[in-house]
Enzyme design. Structure first.
Site, mmCIF file in Angstrom:
data_model
loop_
_atom_site.group_PDB
_atom_site.id
_atom_site.type_symbol
_atom_site.label_atom_id
_atom_site.label_comp_id
_atom_site.label_asym_id
_atom_site.label_seq_id
_atom_site.Cartn_x
_atom_site.Cartn_y
_atom_site.Cartn_z
ATOM 1 N N HIS A 273 0.845 -1.189 0.000
ATOM 2 C CA HIS A 273 0.000 0.000 0.000
ATOM 3 C C HIS A 273 0.888 1.249 0.000
ATOM 4 O O HIS A 273 2.044 1.204 0.427
ATOM 5 C CB HIS A 273 -0.930 0.021 1.212
ATOM 6 C CG HIS A 273 -0.231 -0.271 2.503
ATOM 7 N ND1 HIS A 273 -0.021 -1.552 2.962
ATOM 8 C CD2 HIS A 273 0.338 0.553 3.427
ATOM 9 C CE1 HIS A 273 0.620 -1.525 4.116
ATOM 10 N NE2 HIS A 273 0.858 -0.249 4.420
ATOM 11 N N CYS B 36 -34.395 -27.584 43.046
ATOM 12 C CA CYS B 36 -34.635 -28.838 42.332
ATOM 13 C C CYS B 36 -35.264 -29.817 43.324
ATOM 14 O O CYS B 36 -35.263 -29.572 44.536
ATOM 15 C CB CYS B 36 -33.339 -29.400 41.750
ATOM 16 S SG CYS B 36 -32.105 -29.891 42.968
#
Length: 668
Positions: free
Chosen positions: A67, A191
């Site tokens: 670039h 539970c």
């Protein structure tokens, strides 16, 4: 900016032949000129070469992204080409570059090339994407691959940003909540047995809430009672409540607050979703003025799930009576060596008689408690009395025929208990009869409101359940007698098969419906007091002990199948398995169900079958290795446990492949 906004069709060239890096750069620069991005070719080309002179723009794995930013560029642009033979680009990994992108950036304050470079680099980190570009045979295929990958990347980034924004908002809200001193979210976990799932769900909710930046307080309703109880002030100031429970929870204290109810497994496996429901204001408002324990969710709960929750509420309250009574009665026989072989065995000495009396009394409450708390789960407090009475009548076996001969002792027949099945029916019947009567009473004048719970409900509902049970008890007595006779008549082969079935069921879902069905069957049969029932209970318990022990053995002897964290947690599973806490294996089963579950099911079935084949008995429905003194044929029971756990461990360790050293944390 999208990559495809900069990369045009004319800027892509496939199958280029370039002998050197400079030749490749010349091809790329020509593409930039052809696309109209560069005004001064020579100046731009030199800028690219100058950039390469600083250090190579090759990123490795055959990829290079040169670039340059210069005033020779008229507008930002991107070009690309593939070089099948590769070009030496001085890459850090030494590999030639065969996939090359060139960025042209104008000399302005906007660093467009950096934005595109960052996105390209992120995409090219995925080998599949780079390979798709190399494999493209046309420019259209090349651009389509970029479009697809970029769209997926942008969606992922948007999701991350949204999550980060939500977490930031949650942290800010958490700070605001901290200023008031009250948690944002409250939760209750429970539970049926109140041993493992209750605390695993609580721990996970607290952990996930901390990661989300949400303050939370979790009340646990476990086997040792309610811990970390929610206060009225906390309820008043919270944003909402999560109920993660497999049994009835009284909701009257949450009336008017946002509340979401689900099963306890969701607290373990889906905590983030539950917390988000509260934080996003998606939970429905609780309407429980009368102390309802019915579920409050955003959707209607299925009939099967509702019945299961009511049943588990009864079972959870029944268990202490079964455990305490069963073990005390077993101790009575252990200490009564003097009475062995006589009809008085178990009560022939004062000490044995004491244990037998106390244990037997606790056992006598087992079925009434089961029925009472099933009914209470359905109809709340008004269901308790009719449920208890119905359960007691079911246990005793009273019938209308018995009443007809009540004044004539010689004409009276022996009472036959309806047993566990009758108590189950009594609980559900009492609950729904009470619930129906409560709805009828809604039409009474308000002046009678005060006498409904103290007079009308107990009077009418106890009468109704009493009449129902006296009429139906002969049917349940016949069913119970047949079931006990069938169990007692089972040969060794049939008992072994039954032991394999109930043992294997304990590992199917490790605390879920299959596990609980096997456990409830075993504990229910204990009420009959037969040897066959105790054989079944022993198979149930040994089957439930296998999964955690198998996991622990595998993490100990096959270390390279597991991560360091797995191995560390595996040690705890020795204790959990020996204590008959099957849920210790849940995290491993959730992470790898395809290997863990089949292995444990086979091992548990083998252990259950061996236990039954050896004639092992257990009058205790819980306790694991710690109740070995009351186990019949304890040595062979331990053999069954070791064999089942070893088989499960070997199958699991064979199915799991060794991890790479960097994952297992073990040096080569």
């Amino acid at each position: 900016m999208k990559i495809t906004e900069l990369l045009k069709k004319d800027g892509v060239k496939l199958g280029v032949v370039a002998a050197t890096q400079e030749e490749a750069i010349d091809e790329l620069v020509d593409l930039q000129v052809a696309c109209g991005n560069v005004g001064d070719r020579a100046k731009y080309r030199q800028a690219v070469l100058d950039r390469e002179a600083q250090f190579s723009t090759a990123v490795g794995e055959g990829i290079a992204i040169p670039h340059a930013k210069t005033d020779a560029v008229k507008r930002a642009g991107l070009v690309a080409m593939t070089v099948p033979a590769g070009v030496d680009w001085k890459a850090p990994d030494g590999k030639p570059s065969d996939l090359i992108f060139l960025i042209a950036a104008p000399d302005t304050q906007a660093n467009v090339h950096l934005e595109v470079l960052a996105k390209l680099s992120a995409l090219l980190m995925h080998a599949d994407f780079a390979d798709a570009l190399r494999a493209a045979t046309t420019v259209d295929e090349f651009l389509a691959a970029i479009d697809s990958a970029e769209a997926a990347h942008d969606a992922e980034q948007a999701e991350k940003e949204a999550k980060a924004a939500a977490q930031k908002a949650a942290r800010e809200a958490s700070q605001a909540a901290a200023d008031t001193g009250f948690p944002q979210v409250l939760a209750i976990t429970a539970c049926p047995t109140g041993i493992a799932h209750t605390y695993m769900a609580a721990e996970n909710l607290e952990k996930v809430a901390g990661e989300m930046g949400v303050t939370i307080k979790v009340e646990t309703q476990g086997s040792v009672g309610t811990k970390n109880a929610l206060t009225p002030e906390e309820i008043e100031h919270c944003r909402g409540i999560i109920i993660a429970a497999d049994k009835g929870i009284e909701l009257s204290r949450f009336n008017g607050k946002p509340l979401y109810s689900t099963n306890v497994s969701a607290g373990i496996n889906d905590a983030e979703h539950l917390i988000n429901i509260i934080m996003n204001g998606e939970a429905p408002i609780c309407h429980a003025e009368g102390g309802s324990s019915a579920p409050v969710t955003g959707k209607t709960e299925g009939m099967g799930s509702t019945i299961y929750k009511h049943l588990m509420n009864g079972v959870s309250h029944m268990l202490p009576f079964v455990v305490g009574g069963g073990i005390l009665k077993a101790i009575a026989f252990l200490v009564d060596t003097q009475g062995m072989g006589t009809a008085a065995y178990g009560s022939s000495t004062p000490l044995a008689a004491f244990f037998n009396l106390v244990g037997g009394t606790a056992f006598d409450f087992m079925l009434p408690i089961l029925a009472a708390y099933i009914a209470m789960s359905i109809a709340d407090r008004p269901g308790l009395a009719p449920g208890f009475v119905g359960g007691w009548l079911a246990k005793q076996g009273f019938t209308l025929g018995y009443l007809a001969t009540a004044m004539d002792a010689e004409a009276q027949g022996a009472l036959i208990s309806g047993g566990f099945i009758a108590a189950l029916f009594a609980g559900f019947a009492a609950g729904y009869l009470t619930l129906g009567f409560e709805k009828l009473c809604d039409h009474l004048p308000e002046s009678l409101e005060g006498i409904k719970p103290v007079l009308l409900y107990p009077l009418v509902c106890v009468f109704m359940i009493g009449l129902v049970m006296l009429v139906l008890n002969p049917i349940f007595a016949a069913i119970n007698s047949w079931l006990i006779g069938a169990l007692n008549g089972l040969g060794t082969g049939n008992l072994v098969l039954l032991g394999a079935v109930v043992g294997g069921m304990m590992s199917v879902d490790m605390g879920g419906p299959f596990n609980k069905a096997a456990y409830v069957f075993g504990t229910g049969m204990l009420a009959s007091g037969t040897t066959s029932a105790q054989i079944v209970m022993a198979s149930v318990m040994v089957g439930g002990m296998v999964p955690p022990i198998a996991i622990a053995l595998s993490t100990t002897f096959f270390k390279n199948r597991w991560t360091a964290a797995d191995r560390k947690a595996g040690i705890v599973n020795y204790i959990m398995g020996l204590s008959f806490i099957t849920e210790g294996a849940i995290p491993y089963a959730a992470a790898d169900p395809g290997r863990v579950l089949p292995s444990c099911i086979v091992g548990s079935a083998i252990a259950g079958a061996l236990s039954a084949g050896f004639g092992c008995t257990s009058p205790a429905p819980h306790g694991g290795i710690w109740v070995t003194p009351v186990i019949g044929n304890p040595i062979m029971y331990l053999v069954a446990l070791v064999v089942g756990a070893a088989v499960a461990c070997l199958i699991l360790s064979f199915l799991k492949k060794p991890l790479p050293p960097e994952q297992s944390g073990l040096a080569k």
